[in-house]
Design a protein around this motif. Structure first.
Motif, PDB file in Angstrom:
ATOM      1  N   VAL A  80       6.881  -3.296  29.677  1.00 55.77           N
ATOM      2  CA  VAL A  80       6.907  -2.402  28.520  1.00 55.77           C
ATOM      3  C   VAL A  80       5.547  -2.400  27.822  1.00 55.77           C
ATOM      4  O   VAL A  80       4.984  -1.339  27.517  1.00 55.77           O
ATOM      5  CB  VAL A  80       8.033  -2.811  27.543  1.00 55.77           C
ATOM      6  CG1 VAL A  80       7.908  -2.055  26.229  1.00 55.77           C
ATOM      7  CG2 VAL A  80       9.395  -2.543  28.167  1.00 55.77           C
ATOM      8  N   LEU A  81       4.993  -3.593  27.605  1.00 53.44           N
ATOM      9  CA  LEU A  81       3.712  -3.672  26.890  1.00 53.44           C
ATOM     10  C   LEU A  81       2.587  -3.063  27.728  1.00 53.44           C
ATOM     11  O   LEU A  81       1.717  -2.371  27.195  1.00 53.44           O
ATOM     12  CB  LEU A  81       3.394  -5.120  26.520  1.00 53.44           C
ATOM     13  CG  LEU A  81       4.371  -5.725  25.510  1.00 53.44           C
ATOM     14  CD1 LEU A  81       4.075  -7.204  25.281  1.00 53.44           C
ATOM     15  CD2 LEU A  81       4.308  -4.983  24.177  1.00 53.44           C
ATOM     16  N   ALA A  82       2.628  -3.287  29.047  1.00 56.77           N
ATOM     17  CA  ALA A  82       1.604  -2.697  29.916  1.00 56.77           C
ATOM     18  C   ALA A  82       1.659  -1.178  29.827  1.00 56.77           C
ATOM     19  O   ALA A  82       0.619  -0.504  29.776  1.00 56.77           O
ATOM     20  CB  ALA A  82       1.812  -3.150  31.355  1.00 56.77           C
ATOM     21  N   GLY A  83       2.880  -0.621  29.788  1.00 54.31           N
ATOM     22  CA  GLY A  83       3.034   0.818  29.656  1.00 54.31           C
ATOM     23  C   GLY A  83       2.406   1.336  28.372  1.00 54.31           C
ATOM     24  O   GLY A  83       1.691   2.347  28.376  1.00 54.31           O
ATOM     25  N   ILE A  84       2.648   0.634  27.265  1.00 56.02           N
ATOM     26  CA  ILE A  84       2.101   1.077  25.971  1.00 56.02           C
ATOM     27  C   ILE A  84       0.576   1.018  25.991  1.00 56.02           C
ATOM     28  O   ILE A  84      -0.113   1.950  25.546  1.00 56.02           O
ATOM     29  CB  ILE A  84       2.672   0.207  24.832  1.00 56.02           C
ATOM     30  CG1 ILE A  84       4.185   0.399  24.744  1.00 56.02           C
ATOM     31  CG2 ILE A  84       2.016   0.563  23.508  1.00 56.02           C
ATOM     32  CD1 ILE A  84       4.858  -0.532  23.773  1.00 56.02           C
ATOM     33  N   ILE A  85       0.033  -0.073  26.530  1.00 55.64           N
ATOM     34  CA  ILE A  85      -1.428  -0.218  26.552  1.00 55.64           C
ATOM     35  C   ILE A  85      -2.053   0.842  27.459  1.00 55.64           C
ATOM     36  O   ILE A  85      -3.068   1.453  27.117  1.00 55.64           O
ATOM     37  CB  ILE A  85      -1.812  -1.646  26.978  1.00 55.64           C
ATOM     38  CG1 ILE A  85      -1.410  -2.620  25.865  1.00 55.64           C
ATOM     39  CG2 ILE A  85      -3.311  -1.751  27.255  1.00 55.64           C
ATOM     40  CD1 ILE A  85      -1.440  -4.070  26.252  1.00 55.64           C
ATOM     41  N   ALA A  86      -1.399   1.102  28.601  1.00 58.51           N
ATOM     42  CA  ALA A  86      -1.905   2.140  29.500  1.00 58.51           C
ATOM     43  C   ALA A  86      -1.920   3.492  28.793  1.00 58.51           C
ATOM     44  O   ALA A  86      -2.875   4.276  28.934  1.00 58.51           O
ATOM     45  CB  ALA A  86      -1.041   2.209  30.759  1.00 58.51           C
ATOM     46  N   PHE A  87      -0.879   3.764  28.018  1.00 56.88           N
ATOM     47  CA  PHE A  87      -0.826   5.009  27.247  1.00 56.88           C
ATOM     48  C   PHE A  87      -2.044   5.107  26.319  1.00 56.88           C
ATOM     49  O   PHE A  87      -2.721   6.129  26.267  1.00 56.88           O
ATOM     50  CB  PHE A  87       0.468   5.051  26.435  1.00 56.88           C
ATOM     51  CG  PHE A  87       0.661   6.311  25.623  1.00 56.88           C
ATOM     52  CD1 PHE A  87       1.414   7.352  26.122  1.00 56.88           C
ATOM     53  CD2 PHE A  87       0.094   6.451  24.360  1.00 56.88           C
ATOM     54  CE1 PHE A  87       1.600   8.515  25.389  1.00 56.88           C
ATOM     55  CE2 PHE A  87       0.260   7.613  23.626  1.00 56.88           C
ATOM     56  CZ  PHE A  87       1.018   8.647  24.139  1.00 56.88           C
ATOM     57  N   GLY A  88      -2.332   4.003  25.643  1.00 58.16           N
ATOM     58  CA  GLY A  88      -3.463   3.995  24.710  1.00 58.16           C
ATOM     59  C   GLY A  88      -4.791   4.210  25.419  1.00 58.16           C
ATOM     60  O   GLY A  88      -5.678   4.901  24.912  1.00 58.16           O
ATOM     61  N   MET A  89      -4.924   3.617  26.616  1.00 58.91           N
ATOM     62  CA  MET A  89      -6.194   3.737  27.331  1.00 58.91           C
ATOM     63  C   MET A  89      -6.348   5.128  27.931  1.00 58.91           C
ATOM     64  O   MET A  89      -7.459   5.613  28.108  1.00 58.91           O
ATOM     65  CB  MET A  89      -6.287   2.667  28.421  1.00 58.91           C
ATOM     66  CG  MET A  89      -6.365   1.303  27.789  1.00 58.91           C
ATOM     67  SD  MET A  89      -6.824  -0.094  28.818  1.00 58.91           S
ATOM     68  CE  MET A  89      -6.476   0.355  30.431  1.00 58.91           C
ATOM     69  N   ALA A  90      -5.220   5.783  28.236  1.00 60.07           N
ATOM     70  CA  ALA A  90      -5.302   7.062  28.948  1.00 60.07           C
ATOM     71  C   ALA A  90      -5.410   8.260  28.016  1.00 60.07           C
ATOM     72  O   ALA A  90      -5.940   9.295  28.403  1.00 60.07           O
ATOM     73  CB  ALA A  90      -4.075   7.222  29.850  1.00 60.07           C
ATOM     74  N   ILE A  91      -4.917   8.134  26.783  1.00 61.10           N
ATOM     75  CA  ILE A  91      -4.742   9.352  25.989  1.00 61.10           C
ATOM     76  C   ILE A  91      -6.056  10.051  25.655  1.00 61.10           C
ATOM     77  O   ILE A  91      -6.140  11.274  25.685  1.00 61.10           O
ATOM     78  CB  ILE A  91      -3.890   9.086  24.719  1.00 61.10           C
ATOM     79  CG1 ILE A  91      -3.489  10.413  24.075  1.00 61.10           C
ATOM     80  CG2 ILE A  91      -4.613   8.207  23.731  1.00 61.10           C
ATOM     81  CD1 ILE A  91      -2.296  10.338  23.201  1.00 61.10           C
ATOM     82  N   ARG A  92      -7.118   9.293  25.378  1.00 64.33           N
ATOM     83  CA  ARG A  92      -8.399   9.940  25.063  1.00 64.33           C
ATOM     84  C   ARG A  92      -9.055  10.541  26.305  1.00 64.33           C
ATOM     85  O   ARG A  92      -9.321  11.738  26.327  1.00 64.33           O
ATOM     86  CB  ARG A  92      -9.353   8.933  24.406  1.00 64.33           C
ATOM     87  CG  ARG A  92      -9.174   8.814  22.905  1.00 64.33           C
ATOM     88  CD  ARG A  92      -9.940   9.881  22.151  1.00 64.33           C
ATOM     89  NE  ARG A  92      -9.656   9.858  20.742  1.00 64.33           N
ATOM     90  CZ  ARG A  92     -10.264   9.033  19.882  1.00 64.33           C
ATOM     91  NH1 ARG A  92     -11.167   8.177  20.298  1.00 64.33           N
ATOM     92  NH2 ARG A  92      -9.958   9.083  18.611  1.00 64.33           N
ATOM     93  N   PRO A  93      -9.297   9.733  27.365  1.00 59.78           N
ATOM     94  CA  PRO A  93      -9.997  10.315  28.509  1.00 59.78           C
ATOM     95  C   PRO A  93      -9.139  11.262  29.360  1.00 59.78           C
ATOM     96  O   PRO A  93      -9.654  12.231  29.905  1.00 59.78           O
ATOM     97  CB  PRO A  93     -10.441   9.100  29.332  1.00 59.78           C
ATOM     98  CG  PRO A  93      -9.562   7.996  28.908  1.00 59.78           C
ATOM     99  CD  PRO A  93      -9.156   8.269  27.498  1.00 59.78           C
ATOM    100  N   LEU A  94      -7.844  11.008  29.501  1.00 58.57           N
ATOM    101  CA  LEU A  94      -7.041  11.790  30.443  1.00 58.57           C
ATOM    102  C   LEU A  94      -6.154  12.841  29.794  1.00 58.57           C
ATOM    103  O   LEU A  94      -5.778  13.816  30.436  1.00 58.57           O
ATOM    104  CB  LEU A  94      -6.159  10.855  31.286  1.00 58.57           C
ATOM    105  CG  LEU A  94      -6.889   9.856  32.180  1.00 58.57           C
ATOM    106  CD1 LEU A  94      -5.892   9.031  32.967  1.00 58.57           C
ATOM    107  CD2 LEU A  94      -7.835  10.575  33.124  1.00 58.57           C
TER     108      LEU A  94
END
Lengths: 149, 502
Positions: A80-94
């Motif tokens: 769950v936490l990995a999913g949230i962090i991935a969301f944060g890392m992806a939202i600006r560039p992707l």
């Protein structure tokens, strides 16, 4: 059951550590001032000391009573936490939609028995729903994909 | 302005089309999330919190309040039908509500608890309307020493009265205050615990903290623990809802008594609706001629707690709106929402922003009527919501949490804050630390520090000012008494356990 309470011993020692670290950092970095004119360090120093004291009391109490080891599901928490962090890392560039899909692909398997088809359906439905609610409905300034404005 | 003018003004504000719409939205989503197992009122408010940033402050508060009392209505549905209490409050309702549902009387139980909630809510609103102005006239005389004492009392009361270990609750309050220290010091402008992160300069965002601590941590804890549910739809049809004459007769007394108990405990700092619900349940069992019926599906056992918790939900606004001191974690979140919108709750709110103050109160009437309509004819809809499988539900909630956190500032940093507090919240669950006191400490901490430092500046560094001013001294004495009484009962319990074993 154990003769001492391991859960509260861990909890108590963590509180002592956090409290002392907080107090030490405040003492080393911020001016204390006087009681009439307190500097930025006085209040945090006091808080750290109080937390460490409470932690010590908890630990001592736990040494004198039986208890259990804490139980948890690190895999579920991790996904769950990995999913949230991935969301944060992806939202600006992707963009928003890749971020949503990454979050679902990582977090949805935490339940264990989910089929790939269900994951794909979730990705499509939630992307569509988010676009409708947040972009069309509320007019949030967020890119859907990296190529769109 | 007389009280009637105020009420008319409030009604005017509350009936504005936009406010009506968002009031409906609030109670609708509140019921929806209240029904979903594994998501309590705190998670509900914190998830929908960012949406309200785009609204007028009055509208935003009307919606947030609607979400809150909406969850109380919705939570009872889950408790009665599935024996899954969303909150400690509904745990009491489940004691007799679930047996009623097993006897095929689920419809009656749902109907009667909706009525109970409505009556409790009404009594609470009447008390709020009459007592708030009285409270304000006292509060205007308070100085920093009094405020410091009151905040301290609120924090200590929240940790000692709630169930579980006092030491652990107190530690979480302190941890919350420490989290609140992060950011710029309002007296000296020094940056504290920001570690050169620009996003931390104005502190941790309350929305991100609450979503992590309550939303994400609850989701992690519920995954693999919420099973598939089965339900007999026939018992919850509209026709199955008609209570018998006997049900009605038995309910009158509990509703009247529970309204009083709930209102009283709701208005106290740090106590909240759960205690009111427990107390009124206990009282009804003691007064009953057949106490053995309790736990077997006694109608009194659902009427009392549901009336009490809804009365308490409304009177809890008294300290929040008049003193700016929230009594519970949910109220702390409401206070945080007001501050995000640039409104400082306190004794001046009523005179400075009469439209907001009375508009909010009058919207409670409208919201409660809407809930009555939403809950009785539409119960079938909520029951269907209840049956949504969790493996579809939790990814949806996570998506909304992430977008919500991002939308506050359009900054990915807030999403990492959500993850960090989600982890903290889950670790706290593992180690059995309560999360609500942390939020209360986080919101009240900066106020506590400000009033403490101001009181010390005014008294030129003489701490005795806290105990020489009569109001401050008596509040502090009460705080000390609470701590002492708590330590004593813990010691007695320890001794009893020791002798029991020996």
């Amino acid at each position: 059951m154990h003769r001492r309470d391991p859960r509260d011993i861990i909890g108590g020692l963590l509180l002592v550590t956090v409290g002392l670290a907080f107090a030490a950092y405040a003492y080393a970095n911020y001016r204390l001032g006087t009681v009439a004119r307190m500097g930025p360090g006085m209040f945090p120093l006091g808080l750290g000391v109080i937390l460490a004291t409470l932690g010590a009391v908890l630990t001592v109490q736990a040494l004198r009573r039986p208890g259990n080891w804490p139980t948890g599901e690190p895999l579920v928490a991790g996904l769950v936490l990995a999913g949230i962090i991935a969301f944060g890392m992806a939202i600006r560039p992707l963009g928003l939609i890749p971020a949503i899909c990454l979050l679902i692909v990582l977090a949805a398997p935490a339940e264990g028995r989910i089929r790939p088809r269900t994951i794909a359906a979730l990705c499509v439905c939630l992307s569509l729903l988010s676009w409708l609610i947040f972009s069309v409905g509320l007019g949030l300034p967020v890119r859907m994909f990296w190529w769109s404005l | 302005m007389g009280i009637l003018d105020n009420l008319l003004l409030g009604l005017n504000v509350a009936l504005a089309p936009q406010n009506l719409l968002y009031c409906f939205g609030g109670v609708f989503f509140g019921t929806l999330i209240g029904v979903l197992p594994g998501l309590g009122p705190l998670a509900a408010i914190s998830m929908l919190f960012p949406l309200t940033f785009y609204l007028e402050p009055t509208t935003a508060l009307i919606m947030l309040a609607g979400i809150w009392y909406g969850t109380s209505y919705g939570g009872s549905t889950t408790a009665i039908l599935l024996n899954i209490p969303g909150t400690p409050v509904n745990a009491v309702t489940a004691l007799d509500g679930y047996p009623m549902s097993r006897q095929g009387r689920a419809g009656v139980a749902l109907f009667m608890t909706t009525i109970a909630s409505f009556i409790g809510g009404c009594v609470g609103i009447i008390l709020l309307t009459t007592l708030a102005p009285v409270m304000v006239s006292y509060a205007l005389r308070f100085g920093s020493a009094e405020y410091f004492a009151l905040i301290l009392l609120g924090l200590v009361a929240a940790s000692t009265i709630s169930s579980g270990s006092t030491i652990k609750s107190l530690a979480m309050v302190v941890l919350g205050i420490m989290t609140g220290v992060i950011g710029m010091d309002m007296y000296t402008g020094a940056l504290r615990f920001t570690f050169d992160q620009r996003a931390l300069f104005d502190g941790i965002k309350i929305a991100a903290l609450a979503m992590g601590l309550f939303g994400v941590a609850e989701i992690i804890a519920s995954i693999r623990h919420v099973g598939t549910r089965r339900l007999d739809m026939k018992t919850v049809r509209f026709r199955a809802m008609k209570p018998t004459r006997d049900d009605m007769r038995r309910s009158v007394g509990p509703v009247i008594r529970a309204s009083a108990i709930g209102s009283f405990f709701g208005a106290l700092p740090g106590v909240g609706s759960a205690i009111g619900a427990f107390m009124s349940y206990g009282l009804e069992r003691r007064l009953s001629k057949e106490p053995e019926r309790f736990g077997q599906g006694a109608i009194e056992g659902i009427m009392a707690p549901e009336t009490a918790n809804n009365a308490a939900d409304q009177t809890a606004f008294i300290p929040t709106l008049t003193l700016g001191i929230p009594g519970s974690a949910t109220m702390a979140l409401m206070l945080g929402a007001m501050m995000v919108h640039g409104i400082t709750p306190g004794p001046r709110l009523m005179t400075d922003e009469p439209g907001l103050f009375w508009g909010l109160i009058m919207s409670f009437w409208i919201g409660n009527v809407m809930l009555l309509i939403l809950n009785i004819p539409l119960i079938g809809l909520w029951v269907r919501v209840l049956l949504i499988p969790y493996h579809l539900l939790f990814p949806t909630v996570l998506v909304f949490v992430c977008i919500g956190a991002y939308s506050v500032n359009n900054n990915p940093f807030d999403i990492y804050v959500v993850a960090a507090f989600g982890l903290l919240g889950y670790l706290m669950r593992m180690l059995d630390f309560p999360a609500a006191p942390l939020l209360l400490g986080f919101v009240l901490g900066p106020m506590l520090e400000e009033h403490f430092r101001r009181a010390m500046v005014l008294s030129q560094g003489d701490p005795s000012v806290l105990v020489t001013r009569p109001i401050s001294a008596s509040i502090l004495a009460l705080t000390a008494l609470l701590l002492f009484w708590n330590a004593l009962s813990a010691f007695r319990a320890h001794r009893a356990a020791a002798t029991g074993r020996g």
